[in-house]
Write an enzyme that holds these catalytic residues in place. Structure first.
Site, PDB file in Angstrom:
ATOM      1  N   SER A 160       0.828  -1.205   0.000  1.00  0.00           N
ATOM      2  CA  SER A 160       0.000   0.000   0.000  1.00  0.00           C
ATOM      3  C   SER A 160       0.859   1.251   0.000  1.00  0.00           C
ATOM      4  O   SER A 160       1.975   1.270   0.536  1.00  0.00           O
ATOM      5  CB  SER A 160      -0.863  -0.030   1.264  1.00  0.00           C
ATOM      6  OG  SER A 160      -1.412   1.224   1.523  1.00  0.00           O
ATOM      7  N   TYR A 180      -1.860  -1.570  11.062  1.00  0.00           N
ATOM      8  CA  TYR A 180      -2.162  -2.010   9.697  1.00  0.00           C
ATOM      9  C   TYR A 180      -1.029  -1.607   8.743  1.00  0.00           C
ATOM     10  O   TYR A 180      -0.501  -2.425   7.989  1.00  0.00           O
ATOM     11  CB  TYR A 180      -3.492  -1.396   9.216  1.00  0.00           C
ATOM     12  CG  TYR A 180      -3.643  -1.412   7.722  1.00  0.00           C
ATOM     13  CD1 TYR A 180      -4.044  -2.559   7.060  1.00  0.00           C
ATOM     14  CD2 TYR A 180      -3.347  -0.276   6.960  1.00  0.00           C
ATOM     15  CE1 TYR A 180      -4.148  -2.580   5.671  1.00  0.00           C
ATOM     16  CE2 TYR A 180      -3.448  -0.285   5.577  1.00  0.00           C
ATOM     17  CZ  TYR A 180      -3.846  -1.439   4.944  1.00  0.00           C
ATOM     18  OH  TYR A 180      -3.935  -1.449   3.576  1.00  0.00           O
ATOM     19  N   LYS A 207       2.049  -3.837   6.464  1.00  0.00           N
ATOM     20  CA  LYS A 207       2.404  -3.732   5.040  1.00  0.00           C
ATOM     21  C   LYS A 207       3.927  -3.602   4.893  1.00  0.00           C
ATOM     22  O   LYS A 207       4.549  -4.283   4.071  1.00  0.00           O
ATOM     23  CB  LYS A 207       1.693  -2.539   4.387  1.00  0.00           C
ATOM     24  CG  LYS A 207       0.193  -2.703   4.263  1.00  0.00           C
ATOM     25  CD  LYS A 207      -0.170  -3.856   3.339  1.00  0.00           C
ATOM     26  CE  LYS A 207      -1.654  -4.118   3.263  1.00  0.00           C
ATOM     27  NZ  LYS A 207      -2.006  -5.398   2.641  1.00  0.00           N
TER      28      LYS A 207
HETATM   29  N1  UFG Z   1     -12.715  10.972   3.531  1.00  0.00           N
HETATM   30  C1  UFG Z   1     -13.733  11.854   3.843  1.00  0.00           C
HETATM   31  N2  UFG Z   1     -14.901  11.340   4.327  1.00  0.00           N
HETATM   32  C2  UFG Z   1     -15.079  10.009   4.523  1.00  0.00           C
HETATM   33  C3  UFG Z   1     -14.046   9.116   4.214  1.00  0.00           C
HETATM   34  C4  UFG Z   1     -12.868   9.638   3.719  1.00  0.00           C
HETATM   35  O1  UFG Z   1     -13.607  13.070   3.684  1.00  0.00           O
HETATM   36  O2  UFG Z   1     -16.163   9.618   4.988  1.00  0.00           O
HETATM   37  C5  UFG Z   1     -11.475  11.510   2.978  1.00  0.00           C
HETATM   38  C6  UFG Z   1     -10.260  11.200   3.841  1.00  0.00           C
HETATM   39  O3  UFG Z   1     -10.124  12.164   4.848  1.00  0.00           O
HETATM   40  C7  UFG Z   1      -9.149  11.191   2.807  1.00  0.00           C
HETATM   41  C8  UFG Z   1      -9.830  10.710   1.527  1.00  0.00           C
HETATM   42  O4  UFG Z   1     -11.216  10.882   1.746  1.00  0.00           O
HETATM   43  O5  UFG Z   1      -8.708  12.502   2.605  1.00  0.00           O
HETATM   44  C9  UFG Z   1      -9.576   9.249   1.241  1.00  0.00           C
HETATM   45  O6  UFG Z   1      -9.888   8.495   2.396  1.00  0.00           O
HETATM   46  P1  UFG Z   1     -10.037   6.920   2.378  1.00  0.00           P
HETATM   47  O7  UFG Z   1     -10.380   6.477   3.764  1.00  0.00           O
HETATM   48  O8  UFG Z   1     -10.947   6.492   1.277  1.00  0.00           O
HETATM   49  O9  UFG Z   1      -8.593   6.456   1.960  1.00  0.00           O
HETATM   50  P2  UFG Z   1      -7.201   6.729   2.699  1.00  0.00           P
HETATM   51  O10 UFG Z   1      -6.397   7.531   1.750  1.00  0.00           O
HETATM   52  O11 UFG Z   1      -7.334   7.188   4.075  1.00  0.00           O
HETATM   53  O12 UFG Z   1      -6.790   5.227   2.837  1.00  0.00           O
HETATM   54  C10 UFG Z   1      -5.812   4.691   2.131  1.00  0.00           C
HETATM   55  C11 UFG Z   1      -6.075   3.197   1.919  1.00  0.00           C
HETATM   56  C12 UFG Z   1      -5.829   2.427   3.168  1.00  0.00           C
HETATM   57  C13 UFG Z   1      -4.535   2.846   3.796  1.00  0.00           C
HETATM   58  C14 UFG Z   1      -4.573   4.308   4.090  1.00  0.00           C
HETATM   59  C15 UFG Z   1      -3.372   4.773   4.856  1.00  0.00           C
HETATM   60  O13 UFG Z   1      -7.394   2.964   1.462  1.00  0.00           O
HETATM   61  O14 UFG Z   1      -5.785   1.052   2.860  1.00  0.00           O
HETATM   62  O15 UFG Z   1      -4.654   4.964   2.860  1.00  0.00           O
HETATM   63  O16 UFG Z   1      -3.555   6.042   5.343  1.00  0.00           O
HETATM   64  F1  UFG Z   1      -4.301   2.212   4.933  1.00  0.00           F
END
Ligand code: UFG
Length: 341
Positions: free
Chosen positions: A127, A152, A156
């Site tokens: 990831s 988590y 990785k």
């Molecule tokens: N976000 C929102 N509202 C939500 C959910 C997410 O505004 O309800 C925003 C988050 O703050 C972020 C973006 O959308 O800015 C993406 O969020 P996600 O949760 O979809 O994805 P992430 O980038 O946080 O997650 C990814 C991978 C994970 C990994 C993580 C590490 O999906 O597997 O990065 O930080 F672990």
């Protein structure tokens, strides 16, 4: 004769899309899954899409070594793609032992069984989380990994190292780690897609569940980040494009095209998209209004991350093809399919 690929976690979101693309590319696939985080919806969808009712399915837990070796005894495996792992960042902070035990032991068992059975090609699903809050963007595979902020994320990084060290010591094992950015969307057939349990953590399933009426309101976590519109930037990679990157990586391994015995590739689009842009694009392409509000920042979020995909483009001969609009339309079609609408 067709080569056989074991897909551990093959009934899940990414695993099911990868199984479809492997079969389309002429591989035989064996699926192993303990069904701890999914039901048979996607596996049944895979059978429908591929027209194959005979995909060998092992309902086993890869943490159980006896089950893994039995599978290797019964099947001649040319490559393994290892997805079987827990993936909820927040849960991993609350239950670190559960995460370390599950994600490390299952991978150790796969590697051990591969070694005992004369070697294998191993693809590990890593990831972009390993880069943390990178100083330079976009990130290349050489960008230093930073200490993970969750168990988590640690699993990785650790599994990448376990694979690298195993490849160094065991001549018959070759390895590739694919570092995914943010996988989103669903198969164009709408027969397989993401099936989050409970309240989704990730953005796109939360968007589609809000649009269908399962959730009342989407929270955009922070609009005061140092970006153009104040929301975080991510590299959203279409799930079918992501699956095709796996086929390219497996072919590279089984066809003996690797330049090193352990290789790493970023799998993204190379394009940063803000949370606000993604929400706007979802509304526009699907012609609907989404109920959303600006909420406080979510702890642990990095401001921005996107991939330099040059290496995957050049070495794997792969590049992301679907537009973010097509992907968001597929995510919405999948949500409606689930709701029977
Ligand atoms: N976000 C929102 N509202 C939500 C959910 C997410 O505004 O309800 C925003 C988050 O703050 C972020 C973006 O959308 O800015 C993406 O969020 P996600 O949760 O979809 O994805 P992430 O980038 O946080 O997650 C990814 C991978 C994970 C990994 C993580 C590490 O999906 O597997 O990065 O930080 F672990």
């Amino acid at each position: 004769m067709a080569k056989t690929v074991l897909v551990s976690g093959g009934a899940g979101y990414i695993g099911s899309h990868v199984t479809v693309e492997l079969i389309a590319a002429g591989y035989d696939v064996v699926v192993a899954d303990n069904m701890s985080n999914c039901d048979l919806t996607c596996f049944n969808g895979v059978k429908k899409i591929t027209g194959r009712d005979d995909i060998p399915f092992y309902e086993i837990d890869c943490c159980d070594y006896a089950s893994v070796t039995r599978l290797f005894d019964e099947q001649k495996i040319d490559a393994v793609i290892h997805f079987a792992a827990f993936k909820a960042v927040g849960e991993s902070v609350a239950e670190p032992l559960m995460y370390y035990r599950n994600n490390l032991v299952s991978f150790l068992n796969i590697l051990e069984a591969a070694k005992v059975h004369g070697g294998c090609n191993v693809l590990f699903s890593s990831s972009a989380t390993v880069y943390g809050e990178a100083e330079q963007l976009p990130v290349t595979e050489q960008t230093p990994r930073l200490p993970a902020t969750s168990p988590y994320g640690n699993t990785k990084t650790m599994c990448e190292d376990i694979l690298r060290d195993t490849v160094r010591a065991v001549e018959s094992i070759k390895g590739i780690a694919l570092r995914y950015f943010n996988p989103i969307g669903a198969h164009p057939s709408a027969l397989i897609g993401e099936l989050p349990r409970g309240v989704p953590n990730n953005l796109v399933p939360f968007i589609t569940q809000t649009a269908i009426g399962k959730r009342e309101c989407l929270s955009i976590f922070g609009n005061d980040y140092p970006t153009e519109d104040g929301t975080c930037l991510r590299d959203y990679i279409d799930i079918v494009d992501l699956a095709k990157a796996h086929v390219a990586a497996v072919s590279r391994m089984v066809d003996g095209k690797m330049k090193e015995n352990y290789e790493i590739f970023n799998v993204g689009t190379g394009r940063p998209v803000s949370v606000q842009e993604l929400v706007d694009a979802f509304e526009k392409v699907n012609d609907l209004k989404l109920n959303y509000r600006i909420a406080p920042r979510r702890p642990g979020d990095v401001v921005a991350i996107w991939a330099d995909t040059t290496l995957a483009n050049e070495e794997l001969g792969w590049k992301a093809e679907r537009t973010v609009e097509e992907t968001l339309a597929s995510a919405w079609a999948w949500e409606r399919h689930l709701a029977g609408k």
